[in-house]
Design a protein around this motif. Sequence first.
Motif, PDB file in Angstrom:
ATOM      1  N   PHE A   1       0.829  -1.204   0.000  1.00 33.68           N
ATOM      2  CA  PHE A   1       0.000   0.000   0.000  1.00 33.68           C
ATOM      3  C   PHE A   1       0.863   1.254   0.000  1.00 33.68           C
ATOM      4  CE2 PHE A   1      -2.716  -2.850   2.882  1.00 33.68           C
ATOM      5  CZ  PHE A   1      -3.271  -3.490   1.800  1.00 33.68           C
ATOM      6  N   GLU A   2       0.275   2.354  -0.519  1.00 37.44           N
ATOM      7  CA  GLU A   2       0.916   3.663  -0.430  1.00 37.44           C
ATOM      8  C   GLU A   2       0.833   4.156   1.014  1.00 37.44           C
ATOM      9  OE1 GLU A   2       2.343   5.319  -2.863  1.00 37.44           O
ATOM     10  OE2 GLU A   2       1.580   4.429  -4.731  1.00 37.44           O
ATOM     11  N   LYS A   3       1.866   4.866   1.456  1.00 31.05           N
ATOM     12  CA  LYS A   3       1.790   5.509   2.771  1.00 31.05           C
ATOM     13  C   LYS A   3       0.903   6.744   2.639  1.00 31.05           C
ATOM     14  CE  LYS A   3       5.063   2.970   4.783  1.00 31.05           C
ATOM     15  NZ  LYS A   3       6.308   2.586   4.142  1.00 31.05           N
ATOM     16  N   LEU A   4       0.089   6.995   3.654  1.00 28.75           N
ATOM     17  CA  LEU A   4      -0.877   8.090   3.549  1.00 28.75           C
ATOM     18  C   LEU A   4      -0.318   9.378   4.137  1.00 28.75           C
ATOM     19  CD1 LEU A   4      -4.185   6.272   4.568  1.00 28.75           C
ATOM     20  CD2 LEU A   4      -3.338   6.779   2.268  1.00 28.75           C
ATOM     21  N   ASP A   5      -0.570  10.480   3.456  1.00 31.08           N
ATOM     22  CA  ASP A   5      -0.195  11.804   3.947  1.00 31.08           C
ATOM     23  C   ASP A   5      -1.437  12.429   4.572  1.00 31.08           C
ATOM     24  OD1 ASP A   5       0.511  14.362   4.419  1.00 31.08           O
ATOM     25  OD2 ASP A   5       1.060  14.858   2.351  1.00 31.08           O
ATOM     26  N   TYR A   6      -1.501  12.400   5.923  1.00 33.67           N
ATOM     27  CA  TYR A   6      -2.737  12.819   6.588  1.00 33.67           C
ATOM     28  C   TYR A   6      -3.034  14.306   6.428  1.00 33.67           C
ATOM     29  CZ  TYR A   6      -3.907   8.340   8.546  1.00 33.67           C
ATOM     30  OH  TYR A   6      -4.297   7.036   8.668  1.00 33.67           O
ATOM     31  N   SER A   7      -2.002  15.104   6.074  1.00 32.99           N
ATOM     32  CA  SER A   7      -2.274  16.528   5.896  1.00 32.99           C
ATOM     33  C   SER A   7      -3.193  16.748   4.693  1.00 32.99           C
ATOM     34  CB  SER A   7      -0.965  17.290   5.707  1.00 32.99           C
ATOM     35  OG  SER A   7      -0.356  16.889   4.503  1.00 32.99           O
TER      36      SER A   7
ATOM     37  N   CYS B   1      -0.718   3.187   6.594  1.00 31.52           N
ATOM     38  CA  CYS B   1      -1.150   2.984   5.213  1.00 31.52           C
ATOM     39  C   CYS B   1      -2.658   3.024   5.046  1.00 31.52           C
ATOM     40  CB  CYS B   1      -0.663   1.639   4.695  1.00 31.52           C
ATOM     41  SG  CYS B   1       1.107   1.467   4.661  1.00 31.52           S
ATOM     42  N   GLY B   2      -3.396   2.984   6.143  1.00 28.48           N
ATOM     43  CA  GLY B   2      -4.849   2.903   6.011  1.00 28.48           C
ATOM     44  C   GLY B   2      -5.541   3.874   6.951  1.00 28.48           C
ATOM     45  N   ILE B   3      -6.651   4.424   6.491  1.00 29.01           N
ATOM     46  CA  ILE B   3      -7.433   5.329   7.333  1.00 29.01           C
ATOM     47  C   ILE B   3      -8.792   4.680   7.573  1.00 29.01           C
ATOM     48  CG2 ILE B   3      -8.088   6.653   5.275  1.00 29.01           C
ATOM     49  CD1 ILE B   3      -8.371   9.103   7.077  1.00 29.01           C
ATOM     50  N   GLY B   4      -9.235   4.685   8.837  1.00 26.67           N
ATOM     51  CA  GLY B   4     -10.475   3.995   9.186  1.00 26.67           C
ATOM     52  C   GLY B   4     -11.683   4.556   8.447  1.00 26.67           C
ATOM     53  N   ILE B   5     -12.549   3.655   7.964  1.00 26.43           N
ATOM     54  CA  ILE B   5     -13.777   4.086   7.284  1.00 26.43           C
ATOM     55  C   ILE B   5     -14.924   4.081   8.280  1.00 26.43           C
ATOM     56  CG2 ILE B   5     -15.265   3.745   5.302  1.00 26.43           C
ATOM     57  CD1 ILE B   5     -13.224   1.717   4.268  1.00 26.43           C
ATOM     58  N   PHE B   6     -15.053   2.961   8.995  1.00 30.25           N
ATOM     59  CA  PHE B   6     -16.159   2.836   9.939  1.00 30.25           C
ATOM     60  C   PHE B   6     -15.805   1.779  10.973  1.00 30.25           C
ATOM     61  CE2 PHE B   6     -17.084   0.026   6.340  1.00 30.25           C
ATOM     62  CZ  PHE B   6     -17.256  -1.181   6.975  1.00 30.25           C
ATOM     63  N   VAL B   7     -16.558   1.808  12.065  1.00 29.76           N
ATOM     64  CA  VAL B   7     -16.386   0.817  13.128  1.00 29.76           C
ATOM     65  C   VAL B   7     -17.542  -0.168  13.028  1.00 29.76           C
ATOM     66  CG1 VAL B   7     -16.157   0.450  15.596  1.00 29.76           C
ATOM     67  CG2 VAL B   7     -15.408   2.610  14.581  1.00 29.76           C
TER      68      VAL B   7
ATOM     69  N   TYR C   1     -10.718  -0.229   6.714  1.00 35.21           N
ATOM     70  CA  TYR C   1      -9.854   0.886   6.329  1.00 35.21           C
ATOM     71  C   TYR C   1      -9.841   1.077   4.818  1.00 35.21           C
ATOM     72  CZ  TYR C   1      -7.869   0.443  11.039  1.00 35.21           C
ATOM     73  OH  TYR C   1      -7.699   0.394  12.393  1.00 35.21           O
ATOM     74  N   TRP C   2      -9.614   2.343   4.409  1.00 39.79           N
ATOM     75  CA  TRP C   2      -9.287   2.604   3.010  1.00 39.79           C
ATOM     76  C   TRP C   2      -7.785   2.467   2.828  1.00 39.79           C
ATOM     77  CZ3 TRP C   2     -13.497   2.517   0.390  1.00 39.79           C
ATOM     78  CH2 TRP C   2     -14.629   3.275   0.700  1.00 39.79           C
ATOM     79  N   VAL C   3      -7.370   1.789   1.776  1.00 41.62           N
ATOM     80  CA  VAL C   3      -5.949   1.791   1.427  1.00 41.62           C
ATOM     81  C   VAL C   3      -5.823   2.079  -0.069  1.00 41.62           C
ATOM     82  CG1 VAL C   3      -5.290   0.137   3.215  1.00 41.62           C
ATOM     83  CG2 VAL C   3      -5.891  -0.679   0.936  1.00 41.62           C
ATOM     84  N   ILE C   4      -4.634   2.525  -0.461  1.00 40.10           N
ATOM     85  CA  ILE C   4      -4.348   2.772  -1.873  1.00 40.10           C
ATOM     86  C   ILE C   4      -3.262   1.796  -2.298  1.00 40.10           C
ATOM     87  CG2 ILE C   4      -3.547   4.472  -3.553  1.00 40.10           C
ATOM     88  CD1 ILE C   4      -4.515   6.659  -1.678  1.00 40.10           C
TER      89      ILE C   4
END
Lengths: 407, 342
Positions: B94-100, B116-122, B253-256
């Motif tokens: 996965f791509e590393k995510l730039d949170y900015s 690498c992933g940002i949470g979508i939902f619980v 999570y979303w990942v790219i």
Amino acid sequence: MTTSPLGRQLARADRRRKLRAFSLTLPLLAFLLLTFLVPIAALFQRAVENPEVAAALPRTVAALGGWDRQGVPAAEAFAALVADLGSLPDSADAGAVARRLNTDAPGARSLLMGTYRALPLDGDADAAGVRARLLALDERWAEPRYWQAIAKNGSRWTPDYLLAAVDMRRDAAGQVERVPEDQRAFARILGRTFAISAVVTLCCLLLGYPLAWWLSTLPARRANVLMILVLVPFWTSILVRVAAWIVLLQSQGLVNRSLMGLGLVDAPLPLLFNRLGVVIAMTHILLPFMILPLYSVMKSVPATYVRAAVSLGSPPLAAFFRVYVPQTFPGVGAGALLVFILSIGYYVTPALLGGADDQMLSYYIAQYTNVNINWGMACGLGALLLSATLVLYAVYRRIVKSELSLG
Amino acid sequence: MKKSILSVALATGLVLPAFAQQQITVVNFGGANANAQKKAYYEPFAKTGIQVVPVEYNGEQAKIKAMVETKKVSWDVVEVESPDVARGCDEGLFEKLDYSKLGGKADLLPAAVSECGIGIFVWSTVMAYNGDKLKGTPATWADFWDLKKFPGKRGMRKGARYNLEFALMADGVKSADVYKVLATKDGAERAFRKLTELKPSIQWWEAGAQPPQFLVAGDVALTTVYNGRIDAANREGRNLKITWTGGIYDLDYWVIPKGTPNKDAAMKFIAFASTPQAQAEYAKNIAYGPTNTKALAQLDAKVLGNLPTSPANSKDALQFNLKFWADQGEELEKRFASWAAQ
């Protein structure tokens, strides 16, 4: 060998003809090579390939060369490990090693990745200092099993996946032994795979034989119409048929409601999510593969033989079993082999209709491929399934000694 | 004539891409969840000029691995489960995510932020039953194991994950201690022993859509289930009930995938899907909890009452232990296969 001009000309023409015939089969041969032989070779290769540790941790493997595989290894091994991990070009390489070691020593994934992320270690560069720092970072480095896993996987090739596929393993010293009782699974699963396939084959034969016989005695027009009834489900998607069986067999489904309506049973029968459901659906899906070869063989058996036997005084049933049935053996053999080999690879039907102990080997191959991403293990199991099938086929050829062959 | 056709073809070929909208492929797990994502994320996002092409999969990380390794990445954003985020990130898929560029980390749940992933939902794996059929109210996992009090079959996911945790809780282990106990040899033994008690009554499920069907058809009395599936069934007029005590919650999570040609558009999509407005809209369509804490303010009490993140529902819940399963998962799943065959 002739030297006359005519003879030479003939020989040349013959050669050209053969060459032409061969070149016509070239596309097929190339196709087979690409889609069949190369993937199988790749499968076997992946089942014994073990590049991760050898490629990523060469110095550690060398440092562990003289280790007796008991207790904590020498400080040099710790230093070599830190040097190896520090010089990995990409975190993906660390991830690959961590995954490989984790299959041998559960826990190695977090241990190795945690260490990798903590690099570089600051402070003294001598080996003893590195060891102290690594143990302070994660005390699990004092456990020999992680080091044993590294030492064991130092070679580029491994028998481990194939051994694991038959519930064996190498211990720390490299001796082959059986895995502990609670980890033994695949031998039983392979046996279960063959048992389910055999039952399905038998059911297909019992159901398909009378039907094929009946079809073969009908006039061509009616036989063709009925054959379409055999073929329509054959052309329907497997998933659709599996879903249809769920509707029919569930506890409030058509079958159970009819049985209860007729007063035959008081409570719904468990027909689904167990072995019975798997066998019913697989038999239905595979039945055409039994009927079609049987039908084509039965069509070629002259009806006059049975009539002759009866006119010579044989009772009709004896004439059927002693004169007619033996002539259909090639069809029985072809159909049974086809159904058996197809059912060995079944995956979707047992996954959706079976319980946890009705899964066949393909289910676990898919699990290792998709869920655990342990492709070496998936290939090991695939190689086991393929070899077992080939052995069975060889045995079949031995016993039947017919002209029939599938390859 | 021929020439003019050719020139027209060339001209359209050259001009069309300029008019064509950019599109990205977003991969999800299908079902009710995909419908909610379509309403909350894909359709509103299309207004920014980037079309979303939804694709369904069943969590096969092998497909992403194959794409990345062959450098033919055709998926731009993928929904993955938590064990796959960590593992895929470790292995460079996965791509590393730039949170900015994603609106920052401040408003997100701590568990929603990873490299690498940002949470979508619980979401939560919980116990559920059919309110029209079951007599009584099961309150704990011990009740789930109690065949006298609640006669009938039990639906459980085919596999070791979650079931071992539930077994330990049924055996009296406090939810806070579950993973500590399970990590020991005796603890794993104890979990499998407890599972054996229930074995003859278990009806295994494979896909998340199955347990609500089991309940509606009356095949099982109690089942484990993903909470959103119960909500989806109730929206169709069923009366299925959830017991939240001892549920195991986790995030998707979303990942790219590494090497996608549409990384910028993918980042824009993820940034949009992480806004409070979009997340609130999503939670209204399916009962999964938002990862952006600001989204909660936009939800009414009725929606909040169904979410695994609401205080009442999460009181006795257990967070899925990613690290434990990443380390022990393969061995425990194999042991489960061995156990099932006995």
